[in-house]
Design a protein around this motif. Structure first.
Motif, PDB file in Angstrom:
ATOM      1  N   LYS A  71       0.583  -1.150  -0.090  1.00 52.46           N
ATOM      2  CA  LYS A  71       0.076  -0.039  -0.045  1.00 52.46           C
ATOM      3  C   LYS A  71       0.701   1.246   0.035  1.00 52.46           C
ATOM      4  N   SER A  72       1.921   1.378   0.921  1.00 54.26           N
ATOM      5  CA  SER A  72       2.612   2.457   0.958  1.00 54.26           C
ATOM      6  C   SER A  72       3.478   2.579  -0.656  1.00 54.26           C
TER       7      SER A  72
ATOM      8  N   LEU B 264       1.176   4.283  -2.833  1.00 53.83           N
ATOM      9  CA  LEU B 264       0.867   5.555  -2.565  1.00 53.83           C
ATOM     10  C   LEU B 264       2.239   6.365  -2.678  1.00 53.83           C
ATOM     11  N   HIS B 265       3.412   6.038  -2.578  1.00 59.86           N
ATOM     12  CA  HIS B 265       4.419   6.896  -2.887  1.00 59.86           C
ATOM     13  C   HIS B 265       4.921   7.112  -4.270  1.00 59.86           C
TER      14      HIS B 265
ATOM     15  N   PHE C 222       1.445  11.748   6.167  1.00 62.84           N
ATOM     16  CA  PHE C 222       2.240  10.406   6.743  1.00 62.84           C
ATOM     17  C   PHE C 222       1.619  10.153   8.022  1.00 62.84           C
ATOM     18  N   GLN C 223       1.783   8.813   8.307  1.00 62.28           N
ATOM     19  CA  GLN C 223       1.602   8.131   9.429  1.00 62.28           C
ATOM     20  C   GLN C 223       2.140   8.747  10.710  1.00 62.28           C
TER      21      GLN C 223
ATOM     22  N   LEU D 168      -2.940  12.610  -0.893  1.00 61.64           N
ATOM     23  CA  LEU D 168      -2.786  11.350  -0.295  1.00 61.64           C
ATOM     24  C   LEU D 168      -2.413  10.981   1.026  1.00 61.64           C
TER      25      LEU D 168
ATOM     26  N   ASP E  62      -1.327   8.238   4.012  1.00 57.94           N
ATOM     27  CA  ASP E  62      -0.700   6.739   4.520  1.00 57.94           C
ATOM     28  C   ASP E  62      -1.156   6.654   5.929  1.00 57.94           C
ATOM     29  N   GLU E  63      -1.999   5.761   6.125  1.00 56.71           N
ATOM     30  CA  GLU E  63      -2.318   5.526   7.388  1.00 56.71           C
ATOM     31  C   GLU E  63      -2.278   6.734   8.166  1.00 56.71           C
TER      32      GLU E  63
ATOM     33  N   VAL F 128      -4.882   5.345   2.590  1.00 55.19           N
ATOM     34  CA  VAL F 128      -4.678   4.040   3.046  1.00 55.19           C
ATOM     35  C   VAL F 128      -4.997   3.860   4.849  1.00 55.19           C
ATOM     36  N   THR F 129      -5.540   2.968   4.876  1.00 54.44           N
ATOM     37  CA  THR F 129      -6.270   2.741   6.329  1.00 54.44           C
ATOM     38  C   THR F 129      -6.367   1.313   6.818  1.00 54.44           C
TER      39      THR F 129
END
Ligand code: ADP
Ligand code: MG
Length: 246
Positions: free
Chosen positions: A68-69, A72-73, A113-114, A188, A190-191, A221-222
């Motif tokens: 997923k990351s 997204l990247h 970012f997370q 975007l 990411d978590e 993303v989750t």
């Protein structure tokens, strides 16, 4: 024509025509990502096809390590693919040099970012003003935009604080303000709630919901199934491929 749920005929052809005429903001075709580890090739993405249309709120789910990351990247021009094509706002991104990618990122992408990724020694205001360091925006205009972004995420009362003086939820609000300050075409995340307690997570997810209502296009993303209620589409990453509603 074909019968709908109510039995009424719905015009399939017209609907499809209208849908097809809308251009994707971001479109990945046959995207792969391989790593060479100790002489062996590890395939992380195995032919991902994915289109993001204006004002969608797409949730991406999938187990840890599923890619997923990485995906997204690549969407955020923070990483490059091994094979395939990526069109961002109608422009082929594959093969562009780093400085061109950085410029595209500034124009089109807001990334959350997370772990927040804030500058620890900069104030809240300075963190959100960061994207303007690399653009030629008039300082008064930048100031107005920074304050608008901070207002939109409900953290305008904290402009002089440093990240260490803020809670996790407040730090993520600052990071979201920084991501939206240049009004990017695509946000975007990411978590973004991965490091937050459940009450704070709900607040941050509600904030993404509000940004979406106000016209933002979001890919998030989750692991949180609650997001599916807010998202307009949910995709699942499995074995390096993305499945769900196309
Ligand atoms: N730089 C790298 N070198 C080698 N393998 C990597 C690298 N980055 C990620 N990977 C591998 O790619 C896979 C997918 O990682 P990631 O995209 O971070 O997954 P997710 O975000 O779904 O947890 C993992 O198996 C990870 O170990
Ligand atoms: Mg990840």
């Amino acid at each position: 024509m074909r019968p709908g749920k109510s039995g009424r005929a719905i015009p399939v052809v017209n609907y499809q025509k209208e849908y097809m005429s809308v251009r994707a903001i971001a479109q990945l075709d046959g995207v792969t990502k391989n790593y060479l580890l100790e002489g062996e090739t590890v395939s992380v993405l195995r032919g991902v096809n994915f289109s993001v249309y204006q004002n969608e709120f797409i949730a991406i789910m999938g187990s840890s390590g599923s890619g997923k990351s990485t995906l997204l990247h690549i969407l955020g021009c923070l990483d490059t693919m091994s094979e395939g094509t990526y069109e961002l706002n109608g422009r082929n991104v594959s093969g562009l040099a780093d400085e061109k990618l950085a410029a595209l990122r500034l124009d089109y992408i807001g990334f959350v970012f997370q772990d927040f990724n804030l500058l620890p020694h900069a104030t809240v205001f300075e963190n959100v003003a960061l994207p303007f360091l690399y653009s030629h925006t008039d300082p008064d205009q930048s100031r107005i935009k920074v304050m608008e972004a901070l207002d939109a995420v409900g953290i305008a009362h904290r402009i002089k604080h440093r990240p260490s003086a803020l809670s996790g939820g407040e730090r993520q609000r600052v990071a979201i303000a920084r991501a939206v300050v240049c009004k990017p075409k695509l946000i975007l995340a990411d978590e973004p709630t991965g490091n937050l307690d459940s009450a704070t997570s709900s607040e941050i997810l509600a904030l993404f919901g509000r940004l979406h209502k106000n016209g933002a296009t979001i890919v998030l993303v989750t692991h949180d199934h609650e997001v599916a209620k807010t998202a307009t589409r949910t995709m699942f990453m499995k074995d390096g491929q993305l499945a769900g509603t196309p």
